[in-house]
Design an enzyme around this catalytic site. Structure first.
Site, PDB file in Angstrom:
ATOM      1  CB  CYS A  43      -0.923   0.002   1.218  1.00  0.00           C
ATOM      2  SG  CYS A  43      -1.914   1.509   1.361  1.00  0.00           S
ATOM      3  CE1 TYR A 171      -4.781   1.641  -5.493  1.00  0.00           C
ATOM      4  CE2 TYR A 171      -3.274   3.503  -5.307  1.00  0.00           C
ATOM      5  CZ  TYR A 171      -3.596   2.186  -5.029  1.00  0.00           C
ATOM      6  OH  TYR A 171      -2.732   1.413  -4.308  1.00  0.00           O
TER       7      TYR A 171
END
Length: 297
Positions: A43, A171
């Site tokens: 992440c 994203y």
């Protein structure tokens, strides 16, 4: 996106469907040995506070461990390689429920866990990174000034710009469901990269010739770009090497003490390619690309 609803795991709901969500937040006091940071090595948002810990040399004061690379229906889990040595939990959701039994909301990394109270103290990567960089500096073995007082407002503004235009935007490129969404997000992302490329013509780092906190916000996106975002997310208008000042900047950042210890490319690739079945239905993890910078010369 699965969530906890009143403390019960619900794999079929999105956080937007909940009638209310909880915010788990406590003061984080600079006290060695009191806290543990749960991250995912994959992440980029959890990478921010971990980089602050690594760069300042706070490893002796704050423990750090990762969830497993693969994500299934239970969300972030632990496995035999990535175990929860603090709470012995099977899933990250268990730690949220331990902190607040009727918690409703997303289960995300990072999680700063207060071992003294047994509660989740923070899940906000940006504020957590800022707190560690400013209030924990004196405990660091390398007490760098990552947020100079006279530049704090500018640094926080740049952090927000990076979050919106780079960290999150990639994203939006990768998770686009329509061509028009992809095209718009991709154009905005590479426009931001153009700004950064121009910015890096005049200094070693984002705010001049001294390392600051915004550098630790940008780096997580750059180190994932070639192996994940350009391929898996189709963010491939230009390669990173076609932005030479930005690429050289990334290489320079990799030489900062502590930074390389936070990068596990195999874990990163396994998470993205295995877990994002809506993008990669087979779950096959590519063998490449070969990144020369992964092994220091």
């Amino acid at each position: 996106m699965a969530v906890l609803e009143n403390g019960v795991w619900n794999p079929q709901k999105d956080v937007s469907e909940l009638t209310h969500t909880d915010i788990l937040s406590e003061d984080i006091l600079p006290e060695a040995g009191r806290y543990h940071l749960y991250v995912s090595r994959a992440c980029p948002f959890a990478h921010r506070p971990w980089l602050v810990i690594a760069v300042l040399g706070l490893d002796h004061a704050i423990g750090v461990s990762s969830v497993a690379a693969r994500r299934y229906d239970k969300g972030w889990e632990f496995d035999v390689v990535n175990q929860d040595s603090i709470n012995g939990s099977a899933t990250l959701a268990d730690i949220y429920v331990q902190s607040k039994p009727d918690y409703s909301g997303s289960v995300t990394v990072p999680v700063m866990f207060d071992r003294q109270s047994g509660h989740v103290a923070s899940t906000d990567s940006a504020s957590l990174a800022l707190t560690l960089a400013t209030e924990w500096k004196s405990l660091g073995q390398r007490p760098l000034t990552l947020v100079p007082a006279e530049l704090r407002q500018e640094a926080e503004s740049l952090n927000e710009w990076l979050h919106v235009n780079v960290n999150r935007r990639v994203y939006q490129v990768g998770f686009a469901k329509q061509q028009s969404e992809y095209d718009s997000a991709c154009e905005a992302l590479f426009s931001a990269f153009d700004e950064l490329e121009n910015r890096m013509r005049t200094g070693l780092y984002l705010m001049g010739d001294t390392l600051t906190l915004p550098d630790l916000f940008l780096l997580p996106t750059l180190v994932r770009f070639e192996a994940v975002y350009a391929l898996h997310f189709k963010a491939n208008t230009r390669s990173l090497t076609q932005m030479p000042h930005l690429y050289d900047y990334m290489l320079r950042m990799l030489d900062v003490p502590g930074v390389r210890d936070t990068i596990d490319m195999e874990h990163i690739k396994l998470h993205y390619y295995f877990s994002h079945r809506h993008i990669n239905p087979t779950g096959i993890v590519p063998a490449g690309p070969c990144l020369s910078w992964l092994t220091p010369q």
